[in-house]
Structure formats: C-alpha cells, structure tokens
Scaffold this motif. Structure first.
Motif, mmCIF file in Angstrom:
data_model
loop_
_atom_site.group_PDB
_atom_site.id
_atom_site.type_symbol
_atom_site.label_atom_id
_atom_site.label_comp_id
_atom_site.label_asym_id
_atom_site.label_seq_id
_atom_site.Cartn_x
_atom_site.Cartn_y
_atom_site.Cartn_z
ATOM 1 N N PHE A 109 0.800 -1.213 0.000
ATOM 2 C CA PHE A 109 0.000 0.000 0.000
ATOM 3 C C PHE A 109 0.840 1.273 0.000
ATOM 4 O O PHE A 109 0.369 2.314 -0.434
ATOM 5 N N VAL A 110 2.051 1.212 0.538
ATOM 6 C CA VAL A 110 2.946 2.364 0.543
ATOM 7 C C VAL A 110 4.332 1.948 0.074
ATOM 8 O O VAL A 110 4.701 0.776 0.149
ATOM 9 N N THR A 111 5.067 2.919 -0.414
ATOM 10 C CA THR A 111 6.475 2.712 -0.719
ATOM 11 C C THR A 111 7.284 3.602 0.210
ATOM 12 O O THR A 111 6.812 4.647 0.671
ATOM 13 N N ARG A 112 8.492 3.149 0.466
ATOM 14 C CA ARG A 112 9.393 3.874 1.362
ATOM 15 C C ARG A 112 10.659 4.181 0.595
ATOM 16 O O ARG A 112 11.233 3.313 -0.047
ATOM 17 N N LYS A 113 11.091 5.426 0.662
ATOM 18 C CA LYS A 113 12.346 5.839 0.033
ATOM 19 C C LYS A 113 13.272 6.342 1.135
ATOM 20 O O LYS A 113 12.880 7.207 1.926
ATOM 21 N N ILE A 114 14.472 5.805 1.156
ATOM 22 C CA ILE A 114 15.460 6.184 2.160
ATOM 23 C C ILE A 114 16.545 7.001 1.478
ATOM 24 O O ILE A 114 17.109 6.576 0.464
ATOM 25 N N PHE A 115 16.832 8.162 2.035
ATOM 26 C CA PHE A 115 17.862 9.043 1.501
ATOM 27 C C PHE A 115 19.073 8.995 2.422
ATOM 28 O O PHE A 115 18.936 9.085 3.644
ATOM 29 N N ALA A 116 20.242 8.874 1.827
ATOM 30 C CA ALA A 116 21.493 8.774 2.589
ATOM 31 C C ALA A 116 21.949 10.161 3.022
ATOM 32 O O ALA A 116 22.904 10.724 2.491
ATOM 33 N N THR A 117 21.234 10.715 3.966
ATOM 34 C CA THR A 117 21.580 12.021 4.522
ATOM 35 C C THR A 117 21.794 11.855 6.022
ATOM 36 O O THR A 117 21.488 10.810 6.598
ATOM 37 N N ILE A 118 22.294 12.904 6.647
ATOM 38 C CA ILE A 118 22.451 12.879 8.093
ATOM 39 C C ILE A 118 21.616 14.016 8.646
ATOM 40 O O ILE A 118 21.892 15.176 8.340
#
Length: 127
Positions: free
Chosen positions: A63-72
């Motif tokens: 139902f959802v997608t998750r996007k992970i960004f390589a930030t701090i």
C-alpha cells in the motif's frame, strides 16, 4: 458453504488487517509524500513504535512505498502506491459511514457501558 470452507489458508494474502492507525495514515498520504516525522506529527497520539509497525505492514502489503535518503540524519519518505490509492477509497467510504452513524454507535457504547460491559439480556416468551 460453511465458515471453515469459505476461508482457505492460501486466502491469507488477500486479507488486509487494518489497525487503529492504518486508515489514518493512508488518508494522511492522500495528496503527497510525507516524511516519517511529518506523519507522526499529523497523526497525533501515535507512538513511534506503532507508526513504524503500521508503516511496515502497509509497505509489506503493497500500500505504501518507502524511500530512504542517505543524509544525516537519514530521511525516509512514504507515499501511496496505486494499491494504496484503492485503499484510500475504502478509507473515505469508512469515514462517510462513521460520520453518518456516529450517533448510533455512541448510543450503543453508552448502553453497553451502562450495563457494565455485559450484554443486555432479553427474555422472550414463546407465543
């Protein structure tokens, strides 16, 4: 067909198990992608653990997608999939149902609570 015949073990993949927060989160994601912290802030009252669990369940079911960004610090965005958009339609229907029947549900709760959580017993005499 009996109840035991109507639900087969293989049918489990088609079962959506919405919890208290599922429809709230889906409606929050209606128009835009939101960060975890934004969902938590807008959901109001949800614990971080429950939000994490609910989002993972929604992601697992597609139902959802998750996007992970390589930030701090790491940034994680969530958005509805096409399947999530369909679930949103169900959430909207549920909201209409709840609004239309709020008075009756609240009256039923008051009656149940007044009885101490016990069902009302009605004796019916045969005609």
């Amino acid at each position: 067909m009996s109840l035991s015949q109507s639900i087969q073990p293989d049918d489990d993949v088609l079962v959506v198990r919405p919890g208290k927060w599922t429809l709230i989160i889906v409606t929050l994601l209606r128009a835009e992608t939101l960060r975890f912290s934004e969902i938590k802030r807008h959901a109001g009252g949800i614990s971080q653990k429950m939000l994490t669990t609910t989002l993972r369940d929604l992601e697992r079911d597609g139902f959802v997608t998750r996007k992970i960004f390589a930030t701090i610090p790491p940034r994680v965005d969530y958005e509805l999939t096409q399947l999530g958009q369909e679930l949103l339609e169900l959430a909207d229907s549920w909201r209409v149902f709840a609004a239309r029947n709020r008075v009756q549900v609240e009256a039923a709760r008051r009656q149940f609570d007044a009885a101490g959580g016990e069902p009302v017993i009605r004796f019916i005499r045969p005609a």
